[in-house]
Each structure stands twice: as structure tokens, then as C-alpha cells.
Design a protein around this motif. Structure first.
Motif, short mmCIF file in Angstrom:
data_model
loop_
_atom_site.label_atom_id
_atom_site.label_comp_id
_atom_site.label_asym_id
_atom_site.label_seq_id
_atom_site.Cartn_x
_atom_site.Cartn_y
_atom_site.Cartn_z
N VAL A 88 -9.35 -3.15 -0.31
CA VAL A 88 -9.31 -4.45 0.35
C VAL A 88 -7.88 -4.81 0.74
O VAL A 88 -7.63 -5.30 1.84
CB VAL A 88 -9.91 -5.54 -0.57
CG1 VAL A 88 -9.75 -6.92 0.07
CG2 VAL A 88 -11.39 -5.25 -0.84
N ARG A 89 -6.93 -4.54 -0.16
CA ARG A 89 -5.52 -4.83 0.16
C ARG A 89 -5.05 -4.01 1.35
O ARG A 89 -4.31 -4.50 2.21
CB ARG A 89 -4.63 -4.55 -1.06
CG ARG A 89 -4.91 -5.42 -2.26
CD ARG A 89 -3.71 -5.44 -3.21
NE ARG A 89 -3.20 -4.12 -3.51
CZ ARG A 89 -3.61 -3.34 -4.51
NH1 ARG A 89 -4.57 -3.78 -5.31
NH2 ARG A 89 -3.08 -2.15 -4.74
N ALA A 90 -5.49 -2.75 1.41
CA ALA A 90 -5.12 -1.91 2.54
C ALA A 90 -5.69 -2.48 3.84
O ALA A 90 -5.02 -2.47 4.88
CB ALA A 90 -5.62 -0.48 2.33
N GLY A 91 -6.92 -2.98 3.78
CA GLY A 91 -7.53 -3.59 4.96
C GLY A 91 -6.78 -4.83 5.41
O GLY A 91 -6.59 -5.05 6.62
N VAL A 92 -6.34 -5.64 4.45
CA VAL A 92 -5.57 -6.85 4.78
C VAL A 92 -4.25 -6.47 5.44
O VAL A 92 -3.86 -7.03 6.46
CB VAL A 92 -5.32 -7.69 3.51
CG1 VAL A 92 -4.33 -8.82 3.80
CG2 VAL A 92 -6.63 -8.26 2.98
N PHE A 147 6.76 -17.02 -6.10
CA PHE A 147 6.19 -16.06 -5.17
C PHE A 147 5.67 -14.80 -5.87
O PHE A 147 4.53 -14.37 -5.65
CB PHE A 147 7.24 -15.69 -4.13
CG PHE A 147 6.67 -15.16 -2.84
CD1 PHE A 147 5.36 -15.41 -2.46
CD2 PHE A 147 7.47 -14.41 -1.99
CE1 PHE A 147 4.84 -14.92 -1.28
CE2 PHE A 147 6.96 -13.91 -0.80
CZ PHE A 147 5.66 -14.17 -0.45
N LYS A 148 6.50 -14.21 -6.71
CA LYS A 148 6.12 -12.97 -7.37
C LYS A 148 4.87 -13.12 -8.24
O LYS A 148 3.98 -12.24 -8.21
CB LYS A 148 7.29 -12.44 -8.20
CG LYS A 148 7.01 -11.11 -8.88
CD LYS A 148 8.22 -10.62 -9.65
CE LYS A 148 7.93 -9.31 -10.39
NZ LYS A 148 9.12 -8.84 -11.14
N PRO A 149 4.74 -14.19 -9.05
CA PRO A 149 3.52 -14.33 -9.86
C PRO A 149 2.24 -14.35 -9.03
O PRO A 149 1.22 -13.79 -9.45
CB PRO A 149 3.73 -15.67 -10.59
CG PRO A 149 5.22 -15.84 -10.64
CD PRO A 149 5.72 -15.26 -9.35
N VAL A 150 2.30 -14.98 -7.86
CA VAL A 150 1.12 -15.01 -6.99
C VAL A 150 0.81 -13.60 -6.48
O VAL A 150 -0.35 -13.19 -6.44
CB VAL A 150 1.35 -15.97 -5.81
CG1 VAL A 150 0.17 -15.93 -4.84
CG2 VAL A 150 1.56 -17.39 -6.32
N ALA A 200 -0.77 -11.53 -9.28
CA ALA A 200 -2.17 -11.90 -9.48
C ALA A 200 -3.04 -11.37 -8.35
O ALA A 200 -4.15 -10.86 -8.59
CB ALA A 200 -2.29 -13.43 -9.57
N TYR A 201 -2.54 -11.46 -7.14
CA TYR A 201 -3.29 -10.95 -5.97
C TYR A 201 -3.54 -9.46 -6.11
O TYR A 201 -4.67 -8.97 -5.87
CB TYR A 201 -2.48 -11.26 -4.71
CG TYR A 201 -2.96 -10.54 -3.46
CD1 TYR A 201 -4.06 -10.98 -2.74
CD2 TYR A 201 -2.27 -9.42 -2.99
CE1 TYR A 201 -4.48 -10.33 -1.59
CE2 TYR A 201 -2.68 -8.75 -1.84
CZ TYR A 201 -3.79 -9.21 -1.14
OH TYR A 201 -4.20 -8.56 -0.01
N LYS A 202 -2.53 -8.71 -6.51
CA LYS A 202 -2.69 -7.27 -6.67
C LYS A 202 -3.63 -6.93 -7.81
O LYS A 202 -4.38 -5.95 -7.75
CB LYS A 202 -1.31 -6.62 -6.90
CG LYS A 202 -1.35 -5.10 -6.93
CD LYS A 202 0.04 -4.52 -7.02
CE LYS A 202 0.01 -3.00 -7.00
NZ LYS A 202 1.38 -2.41 -7.06
N ASN A 255 2.97 -5.57 -1.72
CA ASN A 255 3.26 -4.18 -1.35
C ASN A 255 4.64 -3.73 -1.82
O ASN A 255 4.90 -2.52 -1.89
CB ASN A 255 3.17 -4.03 0.18
CG ASN A 255 1.74 -4.11 0.68
OD1 ASN A 255 0.79 -3.85 -0.06
ND2 ASN A 255 1.57 -4.48 1.94
N TYR A 256 5.53 -4.68 -2.13
CA TYR A 256 6.89 -4.33 -2.56
C TYR A 256 7.12 -4.57 -4.05
O TYR A 256 8.25 -4.52 -4.51
CB TYR A 256 7.91 -5.14 -1.75
CG TYR A 256 8.04 -4.68 -0.32
CD1 TYR A 256 8.76 -3.54 0.00
CD2 TYR A 256 7.43 -5.38 0.71
CE1 TYR A 256 8.88 -3.10 1.30
CE2 TYR A 256 7.54 -4.96 2.03
CZ TYR A 256 8.27 -3.83 2.32
OH TYR A 256 8.37 -3.40 3.62
N LEU A 257 6.05 -4.81 -4.80
CA LEU A 257 6.21 -5.09 -6.22
C LEU A 257 6.83 -3.91 -6.96
O LEU A 257 7.76 -4.08 -7.76
CB LEU A 257 4.86 -5.44 -6.84
CG LEU A 257 4.35 -6.86 -6.60
CD1 LEU A 257 2.94 -7.01 -7.15
CD2 LEU A 257 5.28 -7.89 -7.24
#
Length: 255
Positions: free
Chosen positions: A76-80, A61-64, A67-69, A202-204
Motif C-alpha cells: 500500500v505504501r508503494a502504491g501511495v 513529524f517523525k512519530p507520525v 506510525a504510518y509505516k 520512506n527516509y526513516l
């Protein structure tokens, strides 16, 4: 499509089995270890599930999420995040209504309307910018207001920290989230996966800070969860613990 339907069916079968185990443990008070934390009488089992979740997170989970971040611009992340929060406001509205919180229901409805129309489907959180904050509620909180006891602390596979009451509410919270109504199934699964990855991303930073500390992660996550849920039940204004009744009456709605 058959493969997706089978996978979803197996997922909820496993969830149902987990909840049955929880109910059995709740009835089997004799299984509680002597001297156990009264809030966490099943700590050995919970620690085992916690370690499983930690391993799954580190491996898959964390690696994905990292990579997403790394590849997704912050805007874009804020919009999601805003988009999925706007969807979640629909379930909060339903639970606010069930709890008889008129003002919170009106404000949540206003948030959904403003963010959906002016915020382009919820991509922009216009409501918060004009001072209308989220009134997040879930079915576990609704059951608590209706008088169902919290029950012992419980760590669920994949879902993480919980308690018996919230575990029983999990199927309702899952089916009540609007993404579950999306068709076709492939799109629904994609949206659910994106939501999960976005939340994890968001919690990384918080997870990294916890990893760097010398704290017992299990104890820390348990205590934070229990305190947060207590605050949730009392709408952020819990009484001192020594004044708190065994099971709270209906908390006053936050002004």
C-alpha cells in the motif's frame, strides 16, 4: 472551510516573508562572516533553522511517519508513493518543456499516460518496469538553465536544505504540484499531508543510520544536498569541479 483557507493564507504569507528575508540577505554581502564557507556564508543562521527543523521533526513529524509505516502494508505504501510520483511527473513535464528537453518531455508524457491508464491512476509504476525512467525536473532547475545563479546555501523552515535560487522557485513548485488544484480544500489538505508523511516514512531508515553515525548532521545534509543539486542541473553527468564554469551553460540532454 474558513479555518482551512486562513491557515493556507498564513502559510504562504510566512513563505513570502521567508523569501523576502532571503533576498535581503543576498543583497547584504557585508553580513557574511569572515572566513565563512563560500558555499554556506550564513551557516550560523542556517544551523539555527536546521535545529528548529530537527526538533519539529522529532516531536511532530517523525512519530507520525513511524506510525504510518507500522500500520500500512508495504504494498500500500508503494502504491501511495507511486501515485504521488505520477502526479509530480506532470510538473516535471512542464519544466522539461520549459527547458527545451524534447526527448525528456516525450518520455515523461509517456510515463504519465502509461501509469495513469495501465497503472490505475499511477498506483503501479508500469513505465519504470518497461524501462522508461523518471525525468524529474523542478522550477529551480529551470531557473538554473535560464541562467539564474544558485546563490548561497540556505535552510528553510519546514522545507529544509535549499539555496537562494531554489527558495525563489519554491512557490512555483508548490502551486505547480497538481494536488494544489484539488477541491474541496479538506481533501487537498489531506492529500498533501499524506504525501508528506509518506515521503518522511520512506527516509526513516536513512535518518536512523545518520543518527547512529558520528557525523555532523548539518554538514552531511548540506554536502549531500549541494552535490545532488549539482547533479540535477547537469542531468547526472556533472563535469569535474575544477572544470565547471562559474554558471553552467545549458547542459546537454541525457541520452
Amino acid at each position: 472551510m474558513d479555518l482551512n483557507v486562513t491557515g493556507i493564507r498564513r502559510f504562504f504569507q510566512r513563505m513570502g516573508l521567508c523569501l523576502l528575508v532571503c533576498a535581503g540577505l543576498l543583497l547584504a554581502g557585508c553580513a557574511t562572516a569572515p572566513g565563512a564557507n563560500p558555499r554556506d556564508p550564513w551557516e550560523p543562521m542556517n544551523r539555527g533553522v536546521f535545529e528548529f527543523n530537527e526538533t519539529f521533526d522529532e516531536v511532530a513529524f517523525k512519530p507520525v511517519a513511524v506510525a504510518y509505516k507500522a500500520v500500512t502494508p508495504r504494498l500500500v505504501r508503494a502504491g501511495v508513493t507511486n501515485f504521488f510520483n505520477n502526479l509530480g511527473d506532470g510538473w516535471s513535464l512542464f519544466n522539461n518543456i520549459l527547458q527545451g528537453k524534447l526527448r525528456a518531455s516525450v518520455e515523461t508524457y509517456f510515463r504519465i499516460t502509461v501509469n495513469t491508464i495501465l497503472g490505475i491512476g499511477g498506483v503501479f509504476d508500469i513505465a519504470s518496469e518497461i524501462g522508461v525512467e523518471p525525468r524529474t525536473e523542478d522550477f529551480g532547475q529551470t531557473l538554473g538553465l535560464w541562467g539564474l545563479p544558485t546563490g548561497p546555501y540556505l535552510v528553510l523552515p519546514f522545507f529544509g536544505p535549499s539555496n537562494v535560487r531554489d527558495a525563489l522557485a519554491t512557490p512555483a513548485d508548490t502551486f505547480g504540484y497538481p494536488v494544489t488544484l484539488v477541491k474541496p480544500v479538506a481533501l487537498r489538505n489531506s492529500l498533501a499531508a499524506l504525501n508528506a508523511v509518506d515521503k518522511r516514512a520512506n527516509y526513516l531508515r536513512a535518518g536512523e543510520m545518520l543518527d547512529e553515525s558520528a557525523l555532523d548532521k548539518y554538514v552531511f545534509s548540506r554536502d549531500v544536498f549541494l552535490q545532488k543539486r549539482r547533479n540535477d542541473i547537469y542531468d547526472g553527468s556533472p563535469p569535474p569541479e575544477d572544470e565547471e564554469p562559474q554558471e553552467p551553460d545549458k547542459p546537454a540532454e541525457k541520452p
